[in-house]
Design a protein around this motif. Structure first.
Motif, PDB file in Angstrom:
ATOM      1  N   ALA A  24       0.854  -1.186   0.000  1.00 56.15           N
ATOM      2  CA  ALA A  24       0.000   0.000   0.000  1.00 56.15           C
ATOM      3  C   ALA A  24       0.886   1.230   0.000  1.00 56.15           C
ATOM      4  O   ALA A  24       1.882   1.303   0.727  1.00 56.15           O
ATOM      5  N   CYS A  25       0.518   2.189  -0.834  1.00 56.79           N
ATOM      6  CA  CYS A  25       1.264   3.445  -0.922  1.00 56.79           C
ATOM      7  C   CYS A  25       1.006   4.268   0.342  1.00 56.79           C
ATOM      8  O   CYS A  25      -0.151   4.515   0.699  1.00 56.79           O
ATOM      9  N   THR A  26       2.055   4.679   1.019  1.00 53.54           N
ATOM     10  CA  THR A  26       1.875   5.451   2.250  1.00 53.54           C
ATOM     11  C   THR A  26       1.457   6.888   1.942  1.00 53.54           C
ATOM     12  O   THR A  26       1.004   7.609   2.814  1.00 53.54           O
ATOM     13  N   ASN A  27       1.616   7.287   0.677  1.00 57.02           N
ATOM     14  CA  ASN A  27       1.240   8.645   0.289  1.00 57.02           C
ATOM     15  C   ASN A  27      -0.247   8.751  -0.054  1.00 57.02           C
ATOM     16  O   ASN A  27      -0.965   9.569   0.527  1.00 57.02           O
ATOM     17  N   CYS A  28      -0.710   7.883  -0.967  1.00 59.37           N
ATOM     18  CA  CYS A  28      -2.098   8.016  -1.434  1.00 59.37           C
ATOM     19  C   CYS A  28      -2.988   6.857  -1.000  1.00 59.37           C
ATOM     20  O   CYS A  28      -4.199   6.895  -1.186  1.00 59.37           O
ATOM     21  N   GLY A  29      -2.380   5.794  -0.453  1.00 53.76           N
ATOM     22  CA  GLY A  29      -3.178   4.698   0.083  1.00 53.76           C
ATOM     23  C   GLY A  29      -3.553   3.632  -0.913  1.00 53.76           C
ATOM     24  O   GLY A  29      -4.179   2.642  -0.564  1.00 53.76           O
ATOM     25  N   LEU A  38       6.615   0.556  -6.474  1.00 59.79           N
ATOM     26  CA  LEU A  38       6.324   1.949  -6.816  1.00 59.79           C
ATOM     27  C   LEU A  38       4.830   2.124  -7.005  1.00 59.79           C
ATOM     28  O   LEU A  38       4.155   1.233  -7.513  1.00 59.79           O
ATOM     29  N   CYS A  39       4.328   3.275  -6.625  1.00 58.67           N
ATOM     30  CA  CYS A  39       2.902   3.546  -6.793  1.00 58.67           C
ATOM     31  C   CYS A  39       2.651   4.070  -8.202  1.00 58.67           C
ATOM     32  O   CYS A  39       3.266   5.050  -8.627  1.00 58.67           O
ATOM     33  N   THR A  40       1.732   3.422  -8.923  1.00 57.01           N
ATOM     34  CA  THR A  40       1.432   3.870 -10.278  1.00 57.01           C
ATOM     35  C   THR A  40       0.437   5.027 -10.277  1.00 57.01           C
ATOM     36  O   THR A  40       0.203   5.647 -11.300  1.00 57.01           O
ATOM     37  N   ALA A  41      -0.153   5.317  -9.114  1.00 59.89           N
ATOM     38  CA  ALA A  41      -1.141   6.393  -9.035  1.00 59.89           C
ATOM     39  C   ALA A  41      -0.464   7.741  -8.784  1.00 59.89           C
ATOM     40  O   ALA A  41      -0.786   8.735  -9.424  1.00 59.89           O
ATOM     41  N   CYS A  42       0.453   7.764  -7.826  1.00 58.70           N
ATOM     42  CA  CYS A  42       1.079   9.049  -7.473  1.00 58.70           C
ATOM     43  C   CYS A  42       2.602   8.999  -7.616  1.00 58.70           C
ATOM     44  O   CYS A  42       3.287   9.958  -7.293  1.00 58.70           O
ATOM     45  N   TYR A  43       3.123   7.877  -8.076  1.00 60.40           N
ATOM     46  CA  TYR A  43       4.556   7.674  -8.256  1.00 60.40           C
ATOM     47  C   TYR A  43       5.315   7.711  -6.933  1.00 60.40           C
ATOM     48  O   TYR A  43       6.521   7.919  -6.899  1.00 60.40           O
TER      49      TYR A  43
HETATM   50 ZN   LIG Z   1       0.450   6.530  -4.234  1.00 61.35          ZN
END
Ligand SMILES: [Zn+2]
Length: 139
Positions: A24-29, A38-43
């Motif tokens: 889980a992305c700690t930035n956008c969840g 790597l998060c493909t939503a917010c990088y």
């Molecule tokens: Zn993210």
């Protein structure tokens, strides 16, 4: 196994502990399954592990008669087909896995939307034992 590496190997190491884990992305969840580094939503590059409940519903399936090597070694094949499916989990996640406890001789009896629960499949023996992801109809 380092907990901060969001790799396929880490995913399987968690399976061996009978835990279905996503990153889980700690930035956008946003959650990823199989986990991604790597998060493909917010990088974002900061991920954390989250354990999933392992319940979902059957979204698609196919009965496999021409088995890949690993499944041939597990005894599947032309005379013993198995069901491979896509399971839709919480939060819009989905993953492909073997579907157990369905009648592969009667594919018409296997119903899209069936509630399923996670099943950890142990294959092999001793040092070579590997835990694979499966699902079975929820009881
Ligand atoms: Zn993210």
């Amino acid at each position: 196994m380092r907990e901060d590496q969001f790799t396929q190997a880490a995913f399987y190491a968690h399976l061996a502990e009978h835990r279905l884990m996503a990153s889980a992305c700690t930035n956008c969840g946003k959650k990823f399954l199989p986990p991604r580094p790597l998060c493909t939503a917010c990088y974002g590059e900061e991920m954390e592990w989250v354990e999933l409940e392992g319940v979902g519903e059957l979204q698609a399936f196919t009965v496999v008669h021409i088995a890949p090597t690993a499944m041939l070694e597990a005894g599947y094949g032309r005379d013993n087909p198995y069901c491979s499916g896509i399971v839709k989990l919480e939060n819009g996640l989905s993953i492909s896995a073997q579907i157990l406890d369905v009648d592969v001789t009667r594919p018409e009896s296997i119903v899209i939307g069936t509630p399923v629960q996670v099943e950890f499949i142990e294959r092999g023996e001793g040092e070579t034992v590997k835990t694979l992801l499966g699902f079975r109809p929820a009881t």
